[in-house]
Design an enzyme around this catalytic site. Structure first.
Site, PDB file in Angstrom:
ATOM      1  N   GLY A   1       5.300   6.877  23.359  1.00  0.00           N
ATOM      2  CA  GLY A   1       4.806   7.841  24.282  1.00  0.00           C
ATOM      3  C   GLY A   1       5.003   8.144  25.872  1.00  0.00           C
TER       4      GLY A   1
ATOM      5  N   PRO B   1       9.106   7.133  20.015  1.00  0.00           N
ATOM      6  CA  PRO B   1       9.527   9.050  20.660  1.00  0.00           C
ATOM      7  C   PRO B   1       8.516   9.866  19.352  1.00  0.00           C
ATOM      8  CG  PRO B   1      11.033   7.917  20.746  1.00  0.00           C
ATOM      9  CD  PRO B   1      10.743   6.858  20.302  1.00  0.00           C
TER      10      PRO B   1
ATOM     11  N   ARG C   1       7.425  13.061  21.458  1.00  0.00           N
ATOM     12  CA  ARG C   1       6.787  14.209  21.981  1.00  0.00           C
ATOM     13  C   ARG C   1       7.980  13.906  22.982  1.00  0.00           C
ATOM     14  NH1 ARG C   1       2.427  15.933  24.777  1.00  0.00           N
ATOM     15  NH2 ARG C   1       1.200  13.792  23.851  1.00  0.00           N
TER      16      ARG C   1
ATOM     17  N   ARG D   1      -3.766  22.036  22.379  1.00  0.00           N
ATOM     18  CA  ARG D   1      -3.583  21.039  23.647  1.00  0.00           C
ATOM     19  C   ARG D   1      -4.571  21.828  24.934  1.00  0.00           C
ATOM     20  NH1 ARG D   1       0.585  20.181  25.584  1.00  0.00           N
ATOM     21  NH2 ARG D   1       0.023  17.434  26.184  1.00  0.00           N
TER      22      ARG D   1
ATOM     23  N   TYR E   1      -6.546  19.094  25.545  1.00  0.00           N
ATOM     24  CA  TYR E   1      -6.809  17.748  26.344  1.00  0.00           C
ATOM     25  C   TYR E   1      -6.730  18.277  27.727  1.00  0.00           C
ATOM     26  CZ  TYR E   1      -4.639  15.575  22.421  1.00  0.00           C
ATOM     27  OH  TYR E   1      -4.551  15.504  21.024  1.00  0.00           O
TER      28      TYR E   1
ATOM     29  N   CYS F   1     -13.876  33.549  20.983  1.00  0.00           N
ATOM     30  CA  CYS F   1     -15.279  33.419  21.126  1.00  0.00           C
ATOM     31  C   CYS F   1     -14.970  32.144  21.856  1.00  0.00           C
ATOM     32  CB  CYS F   1     -15.895  34.459  20.820  1.00  0.00           C
ATOM     33  SG  CYS F   1     -16.684  34.638  20.969  1.00  0.00           S
ATOM     34  N   GLU F   2     -14.561  31.717  22.875  1.00  0.00           N
ATOM     35  CA  GLU F   2     -15.083  30.343  23.204  1.00  0.00           C
ATOM     36  C   GLU F   2     -14.352  30.385  24.433  1.00  0.00           C
ATOM     37  OE1 GLU F   2     -14.402  26.944  21.152  1.00  0.00           O
ATOM     38  OE2 GLU F   2     -15.226  27.677  19.197  1.00  0.00           O
TER      39      GLU F   2
END
EC number: 4.1.1.20
Length: 415
Positions: A233, A269, A271, A307, A311, A337-338
């Site tokens: 993290g 880890p 990321r 992402r 998020y 289409c959002e």
């Protein structure tokens, strides 16, 4: 081994002309991953945690080229699914360098992992529920076992990735000692584990410290363990004005909070290893002027990089084709289409024109991994850089690929 490189690689640190040449040669959207940067990030982790067992959380980026680069540095593989175990084995990790962490594992996952454990008995399995122990027992597993605790404290950049305090993850920490005592005679109990969440910041390490302190207490109570794993993290700065994580300070805080234990500290880890090693290239296909802003339509969308939609994540964006043009406020949007298919809203960007190439930074973690074929859009290609070499690591999908499973269903599944 690399000296570790700079603490963070910003989007501006990439070679603009080289990225443009890659977009011209390989098309767009295109993920670009720098293996040397992966190695540098691994080196920095090993330097900050010299006495710890370091594993890479494979889910951040499962590409074989990345996994091979990680393996070569001496960092091990932490896998969250049977498919990730298979990828780690394919990338050359031996069984004793692979740990499978089961989160409400489907039966097929357990079947596959146990079959691979039979071939690689040095593999470790981490469980987050007593029920999973029963399921492993029923499959004949009696090997290296780690218990995942829920420490009741979490941290992270978004509530959707804060795992440490959510009931979904791990055995309530006060129940772990009794379960540990129950399983010792039947399994090789080697560790305890917890994970706070993703995107831990250096600004406030209080939640991380508390999780580690509780895990240190747990390790001392359980006793006779190889390792106590406090997860990963470790955050990376996605915005240019955010400082890099002081990894040495995090390491010092972790060791201090853990206290004296006979078990080795372990971290995992994900990321941190790959985020700033990747960039996403996308070409402008539409420029629409409105009274309020300029809408910039690009050929990457939420199916390419999820992402921001998932998020509300920030990714730096630059116009590689005309970096010195006047900056104008823009909405950078994809072709889905959002309304959520937007990478930036109100972001200043060098005035784009159709055909320009944009770069989205820090795309190496959970970028390609979360790509999908929603809207029946093929997934992008990925190119890896290794020194002066650039090669296709994952080819671009075609429309034929998107419908392949339907077209071959009658050939593979009997009526």
């Amino acid at each position: 081994m690399s000296d570790g490189g700079p603490a963070v690689r910003r989007l501006a640190d990439w070679d603009r002309e080289h990225l443009l040449s890659l977009a011209d040669k390989f098309g767009s959207p295109l993920y670009v991953t720098d293996l040397q940067r992966v190695r540098e990030n691994c080196s920095r982790l090993q330097s900050a945690f010299p006495d710890a067992h370091v594993s890479y959380a494979v889910k951040a980026h499962t590409g074989r080229a990345v996994l091979e680069a990680v393996r070569e540095t001496g960092i091990d593989a932490e896998c969250a699914a049977a498919g990730e175990v298979e990828r780690a084995l394919d990338a050359g990790f031996p069984g004793d360098r692979i740990r499978y962490t089961a989160v409400n594992p489907p039966a097929a996952d357990l079947d596959h992992v146990v079959s691979r454990w039979e071939e690689h008995p040095e593999m470790t399995v981490t469980v987050g529920a007593a029920d999973t122990i029963d399921r492993l027992r029923g499959r004949g597993f009696d090997g290296r076992l780690c218990l995942r605790a829920n420490p009741g404290v979490g941290a992270g950049h978004h509530e959707k990735v804060t795992t440490g305090g959510h009931a979904k993850f791990g055995i309530p920490i006060d129940r772990v000692p009794d379960i540990a005592a129950d399983v010792r005679d039947e399994f090789d109990l080697v560790g305890v584990h917890a994970h706070a969440g993703s995107g831990i910041s250096g600004n406030d390490l209080s939640a991380h410290r508390e999780l580690v302190r509780r895990m240190g207490d747990l390790a001392r109570e359980v006793g006779d363990l190889e390792f106590v794993d406090v997860g990963g993290g470790f955050g990376v700065p996605y915005r240019d004005d955010e400082p890099p994580l002081d990894l040495d300070a995090v390491a010092d805080a972790t060791r201090e909070a853990l206290g004296e234990t006979d078990a080795q500290l372990a971290i995992e880890p994900g990321r941190y290893v790959v985020a700033d090693a990747g960039v996403l290239l996308s070409r402008v296909n539409t420029v629409k002027e409105t009274p309020e802003t300029t809408v910039v339509g690009i050929d990457a969308g939420m199916t390419t990089l999820l992402r921001p939609a998932m998020y509300d994540a920030y990714h730096a964006i630059s116009n590689l084709s005309r970096p010195d043009a006047e900056a104008v406020p823009t909405i950078v949007a994809g072709p889905v289409c959002e309304t959520s298919d937007v990478f930036a809203d109100g972001r200043p960007l060098a005035r784009p024109e159709r055909g320009d190439v944009l770069a989205l930074g820090n795309a190496g973690a959970y970028g390609y991994e979360m790509a999908s074929t929603y809207n029946s859009r093929p997934r992008p290609a990925e190119v890896v850089l290794d020194g002066s070499d650039a090669r296709v690591a994952r080819r671009r999908e075609t429309l034929d690929d998107v419908t392949l499973l339907e077209r071959t269903a009658s050939e593979t599944i009997p009526n």
